[in-house]
Design an enzyme around this catalytic site. Structure first.
Site, PDB file in Angstrom:
ATOM      1  N   LYS A 293     -43.558  93.446  10.433  1.00 35.29           N
ATOM      2  CA  LYS A 293     -44.124  94.535   9.643  1.00 35.29           C
ATOM      3  C   LYS A 293     -45.588  94.237   9.324  1.00 35.29           C
ATOM      4  O   LYS A 293     -45.985  93.079   9.231  1.00 35.29           O
ATOM      5  CB  LYS A 293     -43.353  94.693   8.328  1.00 35.29           C
ATOM      6  N   ARG A 368     -29.072  98.466  10.796  1.00 33.44           N
ATOM      7  CA  ARG A 368     -27.941  99.070  11.501  1.00 33.44           C
ATOM      8  C   ARG A 368     -27.098  98.022  12.224  1.00 33.44           C
ATOM      9  O   ARG A 368     -25.897  98.215  12.440  1.00 33.44           O
ATOM     10  CB  ARG A 368     -28.440 100.136  12.465  1.00 33.44           C
TER      11      ARG A 368
END
Length: 518
Positions: A293, A368
């Site tokens: 990030k 996920r």
């Protein structure tokens, strides 16, 4: 099938424990919320140092305020919802609380009014208010809403500050109600106290710095909470997760020096009315992995990427006290997502708990992956329905902004239950379509059953389609809380930092759960 590794100690959980080598005691603000004395009375106690009185835009002004309506208006106070006027009066501070048009007030408005009162009275330890005595709102609902509003607005994360000047000073709250409403208001207040304590716990966990709360620490905390809350708790370590084939959780953990933990919690009441499964994303810190990030302000709050697991654990902590009739089984999927020489690489293929293979196209789409194993395990339990909660996608913020969570699912009846609970307790959600027929192809992979991202658009939908591959034929709903997981400034019942969003919703869902027809 696999014996749990009971987690009884760690480096030091942030909530009230001192980590080895640390010189500063972590201060548990959530415990302070639970320790507040909440009671009811027919008149204002003499010990109250701040008294909040409801004033509508029309009708009688409480004599206790010592000001007429015209005098209030001279001071800019008209009784509109959200207005506050502090009136110093000797040893007791009187506070006028605007509640809006007579007859239009509801539990949501009472909660907001109570929060405004708490902020105006933040320097006082002993509060009293007549907000729960407004006849327009059911007494039980009013008692709960006012208690939640005051306690949650009073919460302040203190953490590692040597001089915790921002800590809440609240010691007691008295609801002043008439005789006919008192018993019901007390019952509502008791429930509101439990719920507020659970939300404060979720906030405390999510606010804690990641070096003070890793996967092992959260597992240790879950053991402690479970023991006190009548839960059966199992903690699974890395070796056991490998035996169980939890490739998603293990894959995300590959780059971290901290081992993963999966925590299974079970609430089993007598003669349950249904069986609900919950799965919470517990990424204790999300660097993005190899898909790092950017080092911006959002990266700094990635300690909150375990907010889903925090909400589930906090929900479970309240079920015994609330006498929940639903059996609830929960999974917390806990790990860091870090970059290193051993980290998950783009192009790697993971084999998940249910045997499906996943090609990695972005290591920052890690939530996920850990949820997939949890959902697979939940399906094996044969529940009536599954709900998962996660700070899953930035896309949901693009669609719904920072205050509304997204909800998607395979069963409309279940989604409607979730939405109804959200409306009832004022944690806003909005349903997005699970467009499998149109968008499943975006997850197609050349080398595996699927890949873990679906392209630049519709990220919340494609992430949900990915999750649906692991829910079998069990009714399932997914909550994406990436937006409302935090606030940047005090706002209503929320204090700056983690909000604990989803805790009140899941509590309401569990306590009012109706199994969908299958």
């Amino acid at each position: 099938m696999f014996a749990p590794a009971r987690q009884t100690s760690g480096r030091g959980v942030a909530v009230g424990w001192v980590a080895v080598g640390q010189t500063v005691q972590m201060i548990d603000a959530s415990a302070a919320v639970s320790a507040v004395s909440v009671s009811s009375a027919r008149s204002t106690p003499r010990t109250s140092t701040a008294v909040g009185l409801a004033v509508a835009t029309k009708g009688v002004v409480p004599r206790q305020l010592g000001l007429s309506r015209s005098a209030l208006e001279v001071n800019g106070f008209e009784g509109k919802a959200g207005q506050i006027l502090v009136i110093p009066s000797g040893d007791t501070t009187m506070i006028a609380i605007g509640v809006g048009d007579p007859g239009s007030i509801d539990a949501k408005g009472l909660r907001a009014a109570a929060a405004a009162f708490a902020r105006a009275a933040s320097k006082h330890a002993d509060l009293a208010t007549n907000l729960a005595d407004l006849a327009d709102v059911d007494a039980r609902a009013a008692g709960q809403a006012v208690t939640e509003g005051v306690l949650l607005a009073s919460y302040r994360y203190v953490g590692l500050k040597n001089d915790p000047t921002n800590a809440s000073r609240l010691d007691s709250l008295t609801l002043v109600v008439g005789d006919k409403r008192q018993k019901a208001a007390e019952q509502g207040a008791a429930r509101g106290h439990i719920v507020a304590g659970a939300v404060a716990l979720a906030r405390e966990l999510a606010n804690t710095p990641p070096t003070h709360l890793n996967a092992k620490d959260l597992a240790a905390k879950a053991v402690d909470i479970g023991s006190a809350a009548g839960l059966h708790v199992e903690v699974f370590n890395k070796d056991q997760l490998e035996q169980m084939g939890c490739g998603g959780l293990l894959g995300v953990n590959r780059g971290s020096t901290e081992p993963p933990r999966m925590v299974k919690l079970t609430w089993s009441p007598k003669n349950p009315t249904g069986h609900l499964a919950m799965v919470g994303k517990g990424v204790m810190y999300d660097s993005g992995g190899i898909s790092l990030k950017p080092s911006d302000a959002f990266h700094q709050v990635m300690k909150m990427d375990m907010s889903g697991a925090a909400a589930v654990l906090s929900t479970m902590s309240a079920l015994k006290a609330l006498k929940c009739r639903t059996k609830v089984t929960a999974w917390l999927m806990c790990t860091d997502n870090m970059p290193s020489g051993s980290a998950l690489k783009l192009g790697d293929v993971l084999t998940m708990r249910n045997g499906k293979t996943v090609e990695i196209h972005n290591t920052d789409a890690e939530g996920r992956l850990v949820l997939a194993d949890g959902l697979s395990l939940a399906v094996e339990e044969g529940p009536d329905a599954i709900v998962d909660i996660a700070t899953l996608t930035g896309s949901v913020m693009g669609a719904l902004g920072p205050e509304i969570a997204g909800v998607l699912g395979s069963d409309q009846t279940l989604v409607d239950q979730v939405t109804s609970c959200a409306d009832s307790i004022d944690e806003p959600v909005w349903q997005l379509p699970l467009e499998t027929a149109r968008y499943r192809k975006l997850l197609d992979s050349v080398v595996a059953d699927m890949k873990n991202i679906g392209g630049p658009y519709g990220g919340t939908i494609t992430a949900s389609i990915f999750l649906s591959e692991f829910t079998g034929d069990v009714p399932w709903a997914h909550l994406d809380i990436a937006g409302p997981m935090k606030v940047d400034a005090d706002d209503g019942i929320h204090s700056k930092g983690a909000t604990g969003f989803g805790t009140r919703l899941l509590i309401d869902l569990a306590c009012n759960f109706t199994p969908p027809a299958r």
